[in-house]
Design an enzyme around this catalytic site. Structure first.
Site, mmCIF file in Angstrom:
data_model
loop_
_atom_site.group_PDB
_atom_site.id
_atom_site.type_symbol
_atom_site.label_atom_id
_atom_site.label_comp_id
_atom_site.label_asym_id
_atom_site.label_seq_id
_atom_site.Cartn_x
_atom_site.Cartn_y
_atom_site.Cartn_z
ATOM 1 N N GLU A 42 40.307 10.018 -56.186
ATOM 2 C CA GLU A 42 41.392 10.374 -57.043
ATOM 3 C C GLU A 42 42.335 9.435 -57.393
ATOM 4 O OE1 GLU A 42 43.682 13.879 -56.003
ATOM 5 O OE2 GLU A 42 41.805 15.002 -54.921
ATOM 6 N N LYS A 90 45.779 7.619 -57.297
ATOM 7 C CA LYS A 90 46.803 7.565 -56.323
ATOM 8 C C LYS A 90 48.207 7.337 -56.974
ATOM 9 C CE LYS A 90 48.458 6.140 -51.687
ATOM 10 N NZ LYS A 90 50.076 6.102 -52.241
ATOM 11 N N ARG A 111 58.109 16.029 -49.171
ATOM 12 C CA ARG A 111 57.303 15.646 -48.195
ATOM 13 C C ARG A 111 57.982 16.191 -46.818
ATOM 14 N NH1 ARG A 111 56.184 11.819 -44.726
ATOM 15 N NH2 ARG A 111 54.237 10.861 -44.331
HETATM 16 P P1 ATP Z 1 51.809 8.760 -45.782
HETATM 17 O O1 ATP Z 1 52.208 9.833 -46.538
HETATM 18 O O2 ATP Z 1 50.518 8.433 -45.527
HETATM 19 O O3 ATP Z 1 52.621 8.480 -44.449
HETATM 20 P P2 ATP Z 1 53.430 7.090 -47.529
HETATM 21 O O4 ATP Z 1 54.184 8.342 -47.605
HETATM 22 O O5 ATP Z 1 53.794 5.924 -47.386
HETATM 23 O O6 ATP Z 1 52.399 7.305 -46.109
HETATM 24 P P3 ATP Z 1 51.012 6.207 -48.987
HETATM 25 O O7 ATP Z 1 50.884 5.714 -47.940
HETATM 26 O O8 ATP Z 1 51.478 5.869 -50.183
HETATM 27 O O9 ATP Z 1 52.304 7.119 -48.797
HETATM 28 O O10 ATP Z 1 50.084 7.518 -49.245
HETATM 29 C C1 ATP Z 1 50.185 8.819 -49.239
HETATM 30 C C2 ATP Z 1 50.764 9.776 -50.281
HETATM 31 O O11 ATP Z 1 50.297 9.391 -51.321
HETATM 32 C C3 ATP Z 1 50.845 11.171 -50.109
HETATM 33 O O12 ATP Z 1 51.949 11.479 -49.216
HETATM 34 C C4 ATP Z 1 51.166 11.739 -51.466
HETATM 35 O O13 ATP Z 1 52.357 11.694 -51.950
HETATM 36 C C5 ATP Z 1 50.529 10.541 -52.458
HETATM 37 N N1 ATP Z 1 49.511 10.627 -53.159
HETATM 38 C C6 ATP Z 1 49.589 10.295 -54.634
HETATM 39 N N2 ATP Z 1 48.684 10.704 -55.229
HETATM 40 C C7 ATP Z 1 47.713 11.447 -54.404
HETATM 41 C C8 ATP Z 1 46.542 12.129 -54.604
HETATM 42 N N3 ATP Z 1 45.857 12.114 -55.608
HETATM 43 N N4 ATP Z 1 46.031 12.806 -53.219
HETATM 44 C C9 ATP Z 1 46.826 12.721 -52.445
HETATM 45 N N5 ATP Z 1 48.033 12.246 -52.240
HETATM 46 C C10 ATP Z 1 48.330 11.461 -52.985
#
Ligand code: ATP
Length: 577
Positions: free
Chosen positions: A248, A250, A270
């Site tokens: 997917e 991101k 979150r």
């Molecule tokens: P984490 O949530 O893993 O602690 P983070 O908040 O810094 O780390 P990222 O590492 O950037 O975030 O990646 C996870 C986040 O990506 C998810 O919490 C969600 O908000 C976001 N996200 C964006 N697109 C998607 C998608 N297609 N599927 C799942 N999550 C997604």
């Protein structure tokens, strides 16, 4: 249960940091608790009066706590204030000044846990005109009946500074040990917690009947702990791990967990805070949906029609705050990219495979409006995954998420069910989320802003300690720096956080509350930092710079020491294939 028993255990916990010992001490306390008490007791340990999505915040500032201490101890406000200046901790001040009072005061009656908890709820719920006076009056009453030791913890609790250093995993272990003498119930308790995000409720049900927690089901308006992603650094590594997978887009937006039942809609962040008011446009669109009951997740971000580009998370939220929600909704319309569905018309879907859930995402959001399915493709080969990644990068997106087709929804867990591959991986830049533990005053050109950067820590989940990993002074504009300094000023403390391990000093310590994302070029080893220290050297970020404030993360959710260690290893793995 008497509150004095609770305070005595809190006092004991302050002197230890080992998880096993903490678990045993807590388990002993939990054994004394009745089914009526256990939920409240757990909330108090977590430093809350209700789960985060209920939005009940204690909301007592230092000034008001100080007034209550003065009223209860009989000392003047000036005296309390000067004592606080020396002690650096209002809890300690309350304890010492009440100690002096205790020698002369009449006997106080012993408070039970229920009395303290309901007092806290009253304080938290008071709002509107006159509510500050009401809060002070109630806190004074509690302090009037408190022993000096109890006063120390009451004051720290209302200020949001309890900091017992006890994490959720330790509490879950202790509930199991209290009941069974071992951790045999731990997994079931954790599962229940992950699907309702309310540990007090889970423990209460467990105390009524341990079988009840096995029947826990996902329900609208009880948000689930969000599933989290692991990271790998190349398309080949991902395919090696998952085989054929769903990939997917991101999106770097604002993660929303959306709940609907009939006309009632709630949107959670979150951190599982209720954000419904911030996104009326999204709520309106959900109201129009065919599904009567649904829980789904998506990433919300603003779209710039003119440039056909997305705004970043930071810009999206900034616009909403600065220009007002209504105006921002018109000028910068939001899109929500739905990426998972967890509950639909009475059915809990969390145990279904991602393959099935994805089909439902596409079916449910097929009418393309404000909410639409996230970009998706089935891939089997690294080259295909790389194509998706390049497509994401050229649309200005962050990267891609590869998802295991057979995996259930892994609430609250960082598992290889989801693997993120970000724009920066494989190149020289990556990011961590760390909590600010102190800050520096500016020198030279920066003196004007009185701000010279921050000291940032990650969390060691084995030892429960915060470990420093970077001193960061760049990345923010001057305006942003001034704002950050003002925020940090309000959380200044005399001493560093109890569980902080550090080798370098700062100009001011702060409560470990604000989380920032920090980009860096490389992880090195340095004797300045304490993250994962071995042979006197810890991991340290090279060329760190602030990317953004992560208001959607709590201090408990920062990058862990073991993740930094993994990243250190990853950077030496082969290039981006
Ligand atoms: P984490 O949530 O893993 O602690 P983070 O908040 O810094 O780390 P990222 O590492 O950037 O975030 O990646 C996870 C986040 O990506 C998810 O919490 C969600 O908000 C976001 N996200 C964006 N697109 C998607 C998608 N297609 N599927 C799942 N999550 C997604």
């Amino acid at each position: 249960m008497l509150f004095s028993e609770v305070a005595a255990v809190f006092d004991q916990l302050e002197d230890i940091s080992g998880r096993l010992e903490m678990t045993d001490i807590l388990a002993e306390l939990f054994q004394q608790a009745e089914a009526d008490d256990i939920g409240k007791l757990i909330y108090l340990i977590q430093g809350i009066v209700a789960p985060p999505y209920e939005g009940i915040d204690i909301g007592i500032g230092e000034r008001f706590a100080l007034e209550a201490i003065a009223a209860a101890s009989g000392y003047s406000k000036a005296r309390v204030e000067s004592h606080y200046k020396k002690s650096g901790d209002l809890g300690d001040t309350a304890e010492e000044l009440l100690q002096k009072r205790a020698q002369t005061a009449l006997l106080t009656s012993e408070m039970d846990l229920e009395h303290v908890y309901s007092g806290m709820v009253k304080i938290a719920k008071a709002s509107g005109p006159g509510s500050q006076e009401y809060k002070i009056k109630h806190l004074t009453e509690l302090l009037n009946n408190a022993s000096p030791l109890e006063a120390r913890f009451l004051v720290r609790f209302v200020l949001g500074r309890l900091r017992l250093g006890v994490g959720d995993p330790t509490i879950l272990d202790a509930v199991s040990v209290a009941h069974a003498g071992d951790k045999s119930f731990r997994e079931k308790l954790e599962r229940a917690y992950n699907i309702c995000a309310d540990m007090g409720h889970v423990a209460e049900e467990f105390y009524k009947d341990p079988e009840l927690i096995e029947k826990f089901k996902v329900q609208p308006f009880r948000p689930l702990m969000p599933a989290l992603a692991e990271r790998l650094s190349t398309p080949s590594e991902i395919i090696d791990k998952t085989g054929k997978c769903g990939v997917e887009m991101k999106y770097d937006g604002f993660r929303l967990q959306c709940h609907k039942k009939g006309d009632r809609i709630r949107l959670y962040s979150r951190k599982l805070e209720d954000m419904t008011r911030m996104f009326p446009d999204v709520a309106g669109s959900i109201r129009e949906m065919e599904a009567k009951e649904i829980i789904f997740e998506g990433e919300a971000l603003a779209f710039n029609e003119e440039k056909k580009r997305f705004f970043s998370f930071q810009q999206t939220m900034h616009r909403r705050r600065k220009h007002g929600i209504d105006k921002a909704s018109q000028e910068f319309p939001l899109k929500v990219f739905a990426f998972d569905v967890l509950y639909l018309d009475g059915k809990d879907l969390t145990q279904k495979s991602y393959r099935e859930r994805r089909k439902l995402v596409e079916k449910t959001f097929r009418k393309k409006g404000l909410i639409q399915p996230s970009g998706f493709r089935l891939v089997s080969r690294p080259e295909e995954l790389k194509q998706m990644f390049d497509k994401a990068a050229s649309s200005g997106l962050e990267g891609i998420m590869a998802k295991d087709l057979d995996a259930p929804y892994t609430a609250g867990k960082r598992k290889f069910a989801w693997i993120k591959l970000k724009k920066s991986y494989g190149k020289s830049v990556d990011t961590i989320d760390g909590v600010i533990v102190g800050y520096y005053l500016g020198h030279g050109a920066r003196a004007e802003f009185e701000f010279g950067g921050v000291l940032v820590s990650v969390y060691n989940s084995d030892s429960g300690t915060l470990e420093t990993v970077a001193k960061v002074a760049t990345g923010f504009t001057e305006e942003e720096m001034v704002d950050l300094r003002k925020m940090l000023e309000k959380t200044k403390t005399k001493n560093p956080a109890d569980n902080l391990v550090f080798n370098i000093e700062v100009d001011y310590w702060v409560e470990p509350r604000y989380v920032i994302e920090v980009a860096f070029d490389e992880i090195t080893k340095s004797s300045m930092h304490t993250c994962g220290t071995r042979h006197g050297k810890g991991y340290a970020l090279r060329f760190p710079r602030i990317v953004k404030l992560r208001e959607d993360k709590t201090a408990r959710e920062v990058t862990t020491t073991s993740e930094v260690a993994d990243m250190y290893r990853l950077q030496h793995s082969s290039g981006f294939r």
